[in-house]
Design a protein around this motif. Sequence first.
Motif, PDB file in Angstrom:
ATOM      1  N   LYS A 183      -5.369 -52.134  68.182  1.00 54.43           N
ATOM      2  CA  LYS A 183      -5.627 -53.034  69.299  1.00 54.43           C
ATOM      3  C   LYS A 183      -5.922 -52.249  70.574  1.00 54.43           C
ATOM      4  N   SER A 184      -6.569 -52.906  71.503  1.00 50.06           N
ATOM      5  CA  SER A 184      -6.883 -52.270  72.785  1.00 50.06           C
ATOM      6  C   SER A 184      -5.600 -52.091  73.601  1.00 50.06           C
ATOM      7  N   PRO A 185      -5.602 -51.146  74.540  1.00 43.81           N
ATOM      8  CA  PRO A 185      -4.436 -50.969  75.395  1.00 43.81           C
ATOM      9  C   PRO A 185      -4.051 -52.252  76.137  1.00 43.81           C
ATOM     10  N   LYS A 186      -5.034 -53.020  76.541  1.00 44.05           N
ATOM     11  CA  LYS A 186      -4.756 -54.281  77.243  1.00 44.05           C
ATOM     12  C   LYS A 186      -4.025 -55.262  76.318  1.00 44.05           C
ATOM     13  N   GLU A 187      -4.483 -55.369  75.049  1.00 49.68           N
ATOM     14  CA  GLU A 187      -3.829 -56.251  74.074  1.00 49.68           C
ATOM     15  C   GLU A 187      -2.377 -55.829  73.806  1.00 49.68           C
ATOM     16  N   LEU A 188      -2.132 -54.511  73.824  1.00 46.67           N
ATOM     17  CA  LEU A 188      -0.797 -53.993  73.535  1.00 46.67           C
ATOM     18  C   LEU A 188       0.118 -53.973  74.752  1.00 46.67           C
ATOM     19  N   GLY A 189      -0.454 -54.218  75.930  1.00 46.43           N
ATOM     20  CA  GLY A 189       0.341 -54.193  77.150  1.00 46.43           C
ATOM     21  C   GLY A 189       0.709 -52.788  77.594  1.00 46.43           C
ATOM     22  N   THR A 190      -0.088 -51.788  77.181  1.00 51.47           N
ATOM     23  CA  THR A 190       0.196 -50.404  77.567  1.00 51.47           C
ATOM     24  C   THR A 190      -0.660 -49.933  78.731  1.00 51.47           C
ATOM     25  N   THR A 191      -1.347 -50.863  79.371  1.00 50.83           N
ATOM     26  CA  THR A 191      -2.154 -50.524  80.537  1.00 50.83           C
ATOM     27  C   THR A 191      -2.121 -51.680  81.525  1.00 50.83           C
ATOM     28  N   PRO A 242      -3.968 -45.452  76.888  1.00 47.91           N
ATOM     29  CA  PRO A 242      -3.770 -44.727  75.637  1.00 47.91           C
ATOM     30  C   PRO A 242      -4.531 -45.455  74.522  1.00 47.91           C
ATOM     31  N   ASP A 243      -5.203 -44.684  73.661  1.00 46.21           N
ATOM     32  CA  ASP A 243      -6.081 -45.305  72.673  1.00 46.21           C
ATOM     33  C   ASP A 243      -6.305 -44.368  71.502  1.00 46.21           C
ATOM     34  N   VAL A 244      -6.764 -44.928  70.379  1.00 45.00           N
ATOM     35  CA  VAL A 244      -7.097 -44.161  69.176  1.00 45.00           C
ATOM     36  C   VAL A 244      -8.468 -44.637  68.697  1.00 45.00           C
ATOM     37  N   ASP A 248     -13.682 -37.913  62.188  1.00 45.40           N
ATOM     38  CA  ASP A 248     -12.547 -37.399  62.952  1.00 45.40           C
ATOM     39  C   ASP A 248     -11.964 -38.501  63.831  1.00 45.40           C
ATOM     40  N   ILE A 249     -10.775 -38.249  64.361  1.00 47.00           N
ATOM     41  CA  ILE A 249     -10.066 -39.226  65.182  1.00 47.00           C
ATOM     42  C   ILE A 249      -9.869 -38.662  66.590  1.00 47.00           C
ATOM     43  N   ALA A 250     -10.167 -39.468  67.592  1.00 42.23           N
ATOM     44  CA  ALA A 250      -9.940 -39.097  68.990  1.00 42.23           C
ATOM     45  C   ALA A 250      -8.723 -39.870  69.491  1.00 42.23           C
ATOM     46  N   VAL A 251      -7.793 -39.158  70.110  1.00 42.31           N
ATOM     47  CA  VAL A 251      -6.592 -39.770  70.658  1.00 42.31           C
ATOM     48  C   VAL A 251      -6.605 -39.583  72.173  1.00 42.31           C
ATOM     49  N   ILE A 252      -6.459 -40.679  72.883  1.00 43.51           N
ATOM     50  CA  ILE A 252      -6.401 -40.642  74.343  1.00 43.51           C
ATOM     51  C   ILE A 252      -4.960 -40.913  74.735  1.00 43.51           C
ATOM     52  N   THR A 303       0.785 -48.065  69.893  1.00 45.06           N
ATOM     53  CA  THR A 303      -0.649 -47.798  69.791  1.00 45.06           C
ATOM     54  C   THR A 303      -0.984 -47.301  68.385  1.00 45.06           C
ATOM     55  N   LEU A 304      -0.206 -46.364  67.875  1.00 41.99           N
ATOM     56  CA  LEU A 304      -0.458 -45.859  66.518  1.00 41.99           C
ATOM     57  C   LEU A 304      -0.101 -46.904  65.471  1.00 41.99           C
ATOM     58  N   THR A 305       0.987 -47.632  65.669  1.00 35.16           N
ATOM     59  CA  THR A 305       1.378 -48.665  64.721  1.00 35.16           C
ATOM     60  C   THR A 305       0.284 -49.716  64.578  1.00 35.16           C
ATOM     61  N   SER A 306      -0.337 -50.089  65.686  1.00 34.08           N
ATOM     62  CA  SER A 306      -1.391 -51.101  65.616  1.00 34.08           C
ATOM     63  C   SER A 306      -2.638 -50.566  64.919  1.00 34.08           C
ATOM     64  N   ALA A 307      -2.801 -49.241  64.895  1.00 31.23           N
ATOM     65  CA  ALA A 307      -3.957 -48.624  64.233  1.00 31.23           C
ATOM     66  C   ALA A 307      -3.745 -48.462  62.731  1.00 31.23           C
TER      67      ALA A 307
END
Length: 89
Positions: free
Chosen positions: A19-27, A34-36, A43-47, A78-82
């Motif tokens: 989910k997006s950071p906004k959906e997760l309430g982390t921004t 924070p994002d994946v 490859d995977i990019a982690v912000i 963030t990781l759990t939602s991914a």
Amino acid sequence: MSRPWDADPAASFVRRLGKSPKELGTTSDDDDCPDVWQLDNGDIAVIGRDLTDEYRSRLPEGVHISRDERLVIIPGRTLTSAKSDIPDA
């Protein structure tokens, strides 16, 4: 000596994992996200927050951070939602 793997700076963002950071309430705005993401080469990019300096002196045995690497922290949710977007090995 060449590395068995190296990041490709030409890879493009393909899709968000989870989910997006906004959906997760982390921004609360666009400056704190924070994002994946999966890149077009697989490859995977982690912000996240760069805490390399804070963790460098207390890494577990056998864990190393190269000069061109950073230790990045993201919220657990963030990781759990991914998880559902990440294929099994």
